[in-house]
Design an enzyme around this catalytic site. Structure first.
Site, PDB file in Angstrom:
ATOM      1  N   ASP A  84     -42.808  29.308   4.624  1.00  0.00           N
ATOM      2  CA  ASP A  84     -42.489  30.418   5.528  1.00  0.00           C
ATOM      3  C   ASP A  84     -41.478  29.935   6.572  1.00  0.00           C
ATOM      4  O   ASP A  84     -41.694  30.057   7.770  1.00  0.00           O
ATOM      5  CB  ASP A  84     -43.769  30.926   6.209  1.00  0.00           C
ATOM      6  CG  ASP A  84     -43.483  32.099   7.157  1.00  0.00           C
ATOM      7  OD1 ASP A  84     -42.426  32.744   7.012  1.00  0.00           O
ATOM      8  OD2 ASP A  84     -44.324  32.355   8.044  1.00  0.00           O
ATOM      9  N   HIS A 127     -51.487  30.405  13.799  1.00  0.00           N
ATOM     10  CA  HIS A 127     -51.908  29.909  12.490  1.00  0.00           C
ATOM     11  C   HIS A 127     -51.254  28.570  12.201  1.00  0.00           C
ATOM     12  O   HIS A 127     -50.291  28.179  12.862  1.00  0.00           O
ATOM     13  CB  HIS A 127     -51.520  30.914  11.404  1.00  0.00           C
ATOM     14  CG  HIS A 127     -50.102  31.404  11.532  1.00  0.00           C
ATOM     15  ND1 HIS A 127     -49.774  32.563  12.207  1.00  0.00           N
ATOM     16  CD2 HIS A 127     -48.919  30.894  11.109  1.00  0.00           C
ATOM     17  CE1 HIS A 127     -48.456  32.752  12.180  1.00  0.00           C
ATOM     18  NE2 HIS A 127     -47.913  31.738  11.528  1.00  0.00           N
ATOM     19  N   ASP A 194     -55.387  31.504  10.023  1.00  0.00           N
ATOM     20  CA  ASP A 194     -55.378  31.684  11.484  1.00  0.00           C
ATOM     21  C   ASP A 194     -56.342  30.703  12.139  1.00  0.00           C
ATOM     22  O   ASP A 194     -57.473  30.513  11.661  1.00  0.00           O
ATOM     23  CB  ASP A 194     -55.842  33.102  11.845  1.00  0.00           C
ATOM     24  CG  ASP A 194     -54.710  34.112  11.798  1.00  0.00           C
ATOM     25  OD1 ASP A 194     -53.822  33.974  10.934  1.00  0.00           O
ATOM     26  OD2 ASP A 194     -54.722  35.052  12.629  1.00  0.00           O
ATOM     27  N   ARG A 222     -40.817  29.868  22.542  1.00  0.00           N
ATOM     28  CA  ARG A 222     -41.013  31.223  22.013  1.00  0.00           C
ATOM     29  C   ARG A 222     -42.402  31.215  21.414  1.00  0.00           C
ATOM     30  O   ARG A 222     -42.700  30.415  20.518  1.00  0.00           O
ATOM     31  CB  ARG A 222     -39.985  31.544  20.949  1.00  0.00           C
ATOM     32  CG  ARG A 222     -40.313  32.817  20.137  1.00  0.00           C
ATOM     33  CD  ARG A 222     -39.395  32.897  18.936  1.00  0.00           C
ATOM     34  NE  ARG A 222     -39.556  34.074  18.109  1.00  0.00           N
ATOM     35  CZ  ARG A 222     -40.329  34.142  17.015  1.00  0.00           C
ATOM     36  NH1 ARG A 222     -41.068  33.110  16.637  1.00  0.00           N
ATOM     37  NH2 ARG A 222     -40.362  35.235  16.295  1.00  0.00           N
ATOM     38  N   ASP A 224     -44.772  32.450  19.046  1.00  0.00           N
ATOM     39  CA  ASP A 224     -44.717  33.188  17.792  1.00  0.00           C
ATOM     40  C   ASP A 224     -45.993  34.010  17.584  1.00  0.00           C
ATOM     41  O   ASP A 224     -47.092  33.528  17.868  1.00  0.00           O
ATOM     42  CB  ASP A 224     -44.567  32.163  16.657  1.00  0.00           C
ATOM     43  CG  ASP A 224     -44.518  32.791  15.292  1.00  0.00           C
ATOM     44  OD1 ASP A 224     -43.489  33.403  14.975  1.00  0.00           O
ATOM     45  OD2 ASP A 224     -45.509  32.677  14.549  1.00  0.00           O
ATOM     46  N   TYR A 228     -51.952  38.130  18.024  1.00  0.00           N
ATOM     47  CA  TYR A 228     -53.033  38.076  17.028  1.00  0.00           C
ATOM     48  C   TYR A 228     -54.037  36.951  17.237  1.00  0.00           C
ATOM     49  O   TYR A 228     -54.771  36.605  16.313  1.00  0.00           O
ATOM     50  CB  TYR A 228     -52.421  37.936  15.621  1.00  0.00           C
ATOM     51  CG  TYR A 228     -51.237  38.835  15.376  1.00  0.00           C
ATOM     52  CD1 TYR A 228     -51.424  40.212  15.234  1.00  0.00           C
ATOM     53  CD2 TYR A 228     -49.937  38.331  15.290  1.00  0.00           C
ATOM     54  CE1 TYR A 228     -50.337  41.049  15.021  1.00  0.00           C
ATOM     55  CE2 TYR A 228     -48.851  39.173  15.077  1.00  0.00           C
ATOM     56  CZ  TYR A 228     -49.060  40.526  14.943  1.00  0.00           C
ATOM     57  OH  TYR A 228     -47.995  41.357  14.730  1.00  0.00           O
ATOM     58  N   LEU A 229     -54.061  36.341  18.423  1.00  0.00           N
ATOM     59  CA  LEU A 229     -54.878  35.127  18.567  1.00  0.00           C
ATOM     60  C   LEU A 229     -56.375  35.367  18.340  1.00  0.00           C
ATOM     61  O   LEU A 229     -57.037  34.581  17.685  1.00  0.00           O
ATOM     62  CB  LEU A 229     -54.665  34.495  19.956  1.00  0.00           C
ATOM     63  CG  LEU A 229     -53.225  34.097  20.310  1.00  0.00           C
ATOM     64  CD1 LEU A 229     -53.197  33.368  21.652  1.00  0.00           C
ATOM     65  CD2 LEU A 229     -52.583  33.231  19.232  1.00  0.00           C
ATOM     66  N   GLU A 231     -59.797  37.940  17.333  1.00  0.00           N
ATOM     67  CA  GLU A 231     -60.215  39.058  16.483  1.00  0.00           C
ATOM     68  C   GLU A 231     -61.475  39.672  17.077  1.00  0.00           C
ATOM     69  O   GLU A 231     -62.242  38.975  17.749  1.00  0.00           O
ATOM     70  CB  GLU A 231     -60.556  38.595  15.062  1.00  0.00           C
ATOM     71  CG  GLU A 231     -59.419  37.945  14.293  1.00  0.00           C
ATOM     72  CD  GLU A 231     -59.152  36.501  14.710  1.00  0.00           C
ATOM     73  OE1 GLU A 231     -60.129  35.792  15.035  1.00  0.00           O
ATOM     74  OE2 GLU A 231     -57.979  36.097  14.751  1.00  0.00           O
ATOM     75  N   GLU A 266     -43.161  36.782  21.376  1.00  0.00           N
ATOM     76  CA  GLU A 266     -42.840  37.578  20.201  1.00  0.00           C
ATOM     77  C   GLU A 266     -44.014  38.520  19.971  1.00  0.00           C
ATOM     78  O   GLU A 266     -44.992  38.175  19.308  1.00  0.00           O
ATOM     79  CB  GLU A 266     -42.638  36.714  18.945  1.00  0.00           C
ATOM     80  CG  GLU A 266     -42.094  37.553  17.795  1.00  0.00           C
ATOM     81  CD  GLU A 266     -42.642  37.246  16.408  1.00  0.00           C
ATOM     82  OE1 GLU A 266     -42.123  37.813  15.440  1.00  0.00           O
ATOM     83  OE2 GLU A 266     -43.608  36.467  16.270  1.00  0.00           O
ATOM     84  N   HIS A 333     -33.931  35.935  12.516  1.00  0.00           N
ATOM     85  CA  HIS A 333     -34.175  35.348  11.197  1.00  0.00           C
ATOM     86  C   HIS A 333     -35.140  36.186  10.356  1.00  0.00           C
ATOM     87  O   HIS A 333     -35.375  35.876   9.192  1.00  0.00           O
ATOM     88  CB  HIS A 333     -34.732  33.932  11.362  1.00  0.00           C
ATOM     89  CG  HIS A 333     -36.108  33.944  11.975  1.00  0.00           C
ATOM     90  ND1 HIS A 333     -36.320  34.198  13.315  1.00  0.00           N
ATOM     91  CD2 HIS A 333     -37.329  33.776  11.426  1.00  0.00           C
ATOM     92  CE1 HIS A 333     -37.618  34.176  13.548  1.00  0.00           C
ATOM     93  NE2 HIS A 333     -38.265  33.929  12.430  1.00  0.00           N
TER      94      HIS A 333
HETATM   95  C1  GLC Z   1     -43.168  35.294  13.099  1.00  0.00           C
HETATM   96  C2  GLC Z   1     -41.871  34.682  12.603  1.00  0.00           C
HETATM   97  C3  GLC Z   1     -41.739  34.909  11.129  1.00  0.00           C
HETATM   98  C4  GLC Z   1     -42.942  34.332  10.431  1.00  0.00           C
HETATM   99  C5  GLC Z   1     -44.236  34.909  11.007  1.00  0.00           C
HETATM  100  C6  GLC Z   1     -45.454  34.223  10.468  1.00  0.00           C
HETATM  101  O1  GLC Z   1     -43.160  36.681  13.001  1.00  0.00           O
HETATM  102  O2  GLC Z   1     -40.783  35.210  13.323  1.00  0.00           O
HETATM  103  O3  GLC Z   1     -40.557  34.337  10.634  1.00  0.00           O
HETATM  104  O4  GLC Z   1     -42.869  34.598   9.051  1.00  0.00           O
HETATM  105  O5  GLC Z   1     -44.264  34.750  12.401  1.00  0.00           O
HETATM  106  O6  GLC Z   1     -45.473  32.885  10.855  1.00  0.00           O
END
Ligand code: GLC
Ligand code: CA
Length: 571
Positions: A84, A127, A194, A222, A224, A228-229, A231, A266, A333
């Site tokens: 990923d 994760h 996760d 950043r 990421d 979602y940390l 649940e 994000e 990206h």
């Molecule tokens: C974020 C990243 C993305 C990645 C996802 C899961 O959204 O920007 O590229 O696939 O997290 O890790």
């Protein structure tokens, strides 16, 4: 080293930069910064192994300083099986050897700082990769110290209301692990379990990861996939209050131990939910949140020839806490996400921008900026002129400054991650390796290949997009109001023309945009500003004086725009 391109750099750049000031000297630097996302592996290869690396990026810093970049964002470069793009982290405390060594990384940070460029890095806390030793230990030794590091269940029944994000590949947020004989929770790919944030040891462990990277001299992170940390049954498992509590705790930690460290969220969420990631004055969370709500509306505006959607979002957003800033962007990206728009808006966006199914990924569009806008120079400039003037700090995506193309035939989001096109040589100046060995092929579509589209050609041509953008960035830098001024939406006599003021104690700038593909002559209403004189910023041309009825008449070409400084009359 690639000699063709390094001579280009040493021969051509005349940069007038000075080292970055300390956070104490310039605590609000991020409100005036222009950010640039650079995919390490695709940017510049220094040792001929066909993979971009730290040294390669270091050799291009002068280019980035010349362009007017203030801060780089580096997506993950940690050891990773790369299922990923590196967001599947296998070791939080290392660098993947394909990019260089830890010393190369700290050298890069130092070299960037010498040129006045800061660096933020991705921090993927939600994760890990299933190859991470924590997960390996967790699956093999449920009673051991890592047994409870992930979210394990005997049945896949909890959290049924959580949506699936990667709908192209995943059927469920639960996957069965044969070794442990239980299901584990994952919001993204099934190879990305996760972490279990309910476990205090996990929270402590990830804080130590953040501390570790702060010590390398990076300027921030950043965060990421931050919504979602945690649940909780009966919720959609996004934006839960324990998640906000943890982010606030992390912010308090960096403020205390590493003051000035930037946190960027994000959080791909609706407007009201996004703003929660700023926290409050009393309990701050992130300094910057990506402006997910406005981004798709900007693209829609160009097709609808109306600023209505953007205006609505801008009007809807509450005032931000002190020091908070939006992170505006056109592309990055990932796919251009359409999760947070209505079904109707999404259908239109697909029809306009992704007519072929290959152009789509998950709930979004996997294309680069220039091809999205059909290579229209006017639209690309208009989109950037909005990006640079809307409230927030702009985040550019590598390659978009030269109008790079994409390759919809590559899998997942790889089509927008191809090697940077530095020069017209067969390897595009990216690497000395044989282009056949590149991990992702160079763009070779007619008119988009690196012989036509590259940095060298763009720098040498006065009228190129690159030179235009550089000029725009330098104008923006001269007027701090673009970064931290107030914004007032203005009314205009034509729906296709959007206008607003950016204003601080020193300057008042009128930003006016014709979203239509035909010319427009409009009256812009400037309440209480009768008698103000004006001057267009790009060419320093005198413009009309605001009339007695508080209006100014402006004529714009198709997709034209102006940034106009308004000057109070000298009484
Ligand atoms: C974020 C990243 C993305 C990645 C996802 C899961 O959204 O920007 O590229 O696939 O997290 O890790
Ligand atoms: Ca390399």
């Amino acid at each position: 080293m690639n000699t063709i391109s390094s001579s280009l750099i040493t021969g051509t750049f005349d940069t007038d930069t000075c080292p970055v000031p300390s956070p104490e000297e310039d605590p609000l630097w991020y409100r005036h910064a222009v950010f640039y996302e650079v995919l390490l592996g695709s940017f510049a290869d220094s040792n001929g192994d066909a993979i971009g690396d730290f040294k390669g990026l270091e050799s291009r810093l002068d280019y980035l300083a010349w362009l007017g970049i203030d801060c780089l964002w580096l997506p993950p470069f940690y050891p990773s099986p790369l299922q990923d793009g590196g967001y599947d982290v296998a070791d939080y405390m290392g660098v993947d050897p394909q990019y260089g060594t830890m010393d190369d990384f700290t050298d890069l940070v130092e070299a960037a700082h010498e040129r006045g460029i800061r660096i933020i890095i991705d921090m993927v806390l939600n994760h890990t990769s299933d190859q991470h030793p924590w997960f390996q230990a967790s699956r093999s030794d449920p009673q051991g110290p890592y047994g409870d590091f992930y979210v394990w269940r005997d049945t896949p029944d909890d959290y049924p209301d959580a949506r699936i994000i990667f709908i192209d590949t995943e059927k469920s947020n639960w996957s069965y692990d044969k070794q442990r004989g239980q299901y584990f929770w994952h919001r993204f790919f099934s190879h990305q379990p996760d972490l279990n944030f309910d476990n205090p040891s996990v929270r402590e462990a990830v804080k130590n990861v953040v501390r570790y990277w702060c010590r390398t001299g990076v300027d921030g992170f950043r965060l990421d996939a931050i919504p979602y940390l945690f649940e909780e049954n009966g919720t959609n498992c996004e934006n839960l209050s324990p998640t906000h509590d943890f982010i606030a705790e992390l912010r308090a930690m960096v403020d205390d131990e590493f003051p000035g460290t930037l946190m960027v969220a994000e959080a791909n969420q609706p407007p009201r939910e996004v703003v929660d990631y700023f926290g409050t004055d009393a309990r701050p969370e992130c300094h910057i949140c990506f402006h997910f709500p406005i981004m798709p509306r900007l693209f829609a505006a160009l097709r609808e020839e109306s600023g209505q959607g953007m205006r609505q979002i801008l009007a809807e957003l509450p005032p931000l806490p002190t020091g908070a800033q939006w992170g505006t962007f056109l592309r990055n990206h990932d796919e251009l996400t359409l999760e947070m728009v209505t079904d109707e808006e999404r259908a239109k966006m697909y029809q306009w921008y992704a007519p072929e199914s290959r152009m789509r990924a998950n709930i979004g569009i996997r294309r680069r900026l220039a091809p999205l806008l059909n290579g229209s120079r006017r639209k690309i400039e208009l989109a950037h002129a909005l990006l640079l003037a809307l409230p927030g700090s702009p985040f550019l995506y590598y390659g978009d400054e030269i109008g790079m193309g994409d390759n919809i035939w590559l899998k997942d989001r790889d089509g927008v991650r191809t090697p940077m096109q530095w020069d017209p040589s067969p390897s595009a100046g990216f690497s000395t390796a044989d282009p056949k060995d590149f991990r992702l092929p160079l763009i070779d579509a007619p008119n988009w290949d690196q012989r036509a589209v590259n940095v060298q050609e763009s720098m040498g041509r006065e009228t190129s997009l690159l030179n235009w953008l550089r000029e725009a960035l330098h104008i923006r830098r001269r007027y701090p109001a673009f970064g931290s001024g107030h914004m007032n939406l203005l009314s205009t006599s034509n729906d296709a023309v959007m206008a607003f003021l950016r204003r601080d104690a020193q300057h008042t700038i009128l930003c006016v945009y014709n979203l239509a593909g035909t010319p427009r002559c409009v009256d812009v209403t400037l309440p209480g500003m009768a008698g103000w004189t004006s001057r267009e910023l790009a060419h320093n041309s005198p413009f009309p004086t605001v009339k007695d009825d508080d209006t100014m008449q402006i004529t714009l070409t198709r997709h034209g725009f102006f940034w106009i400084e308004l000057l109070a009359p000298d009484y």
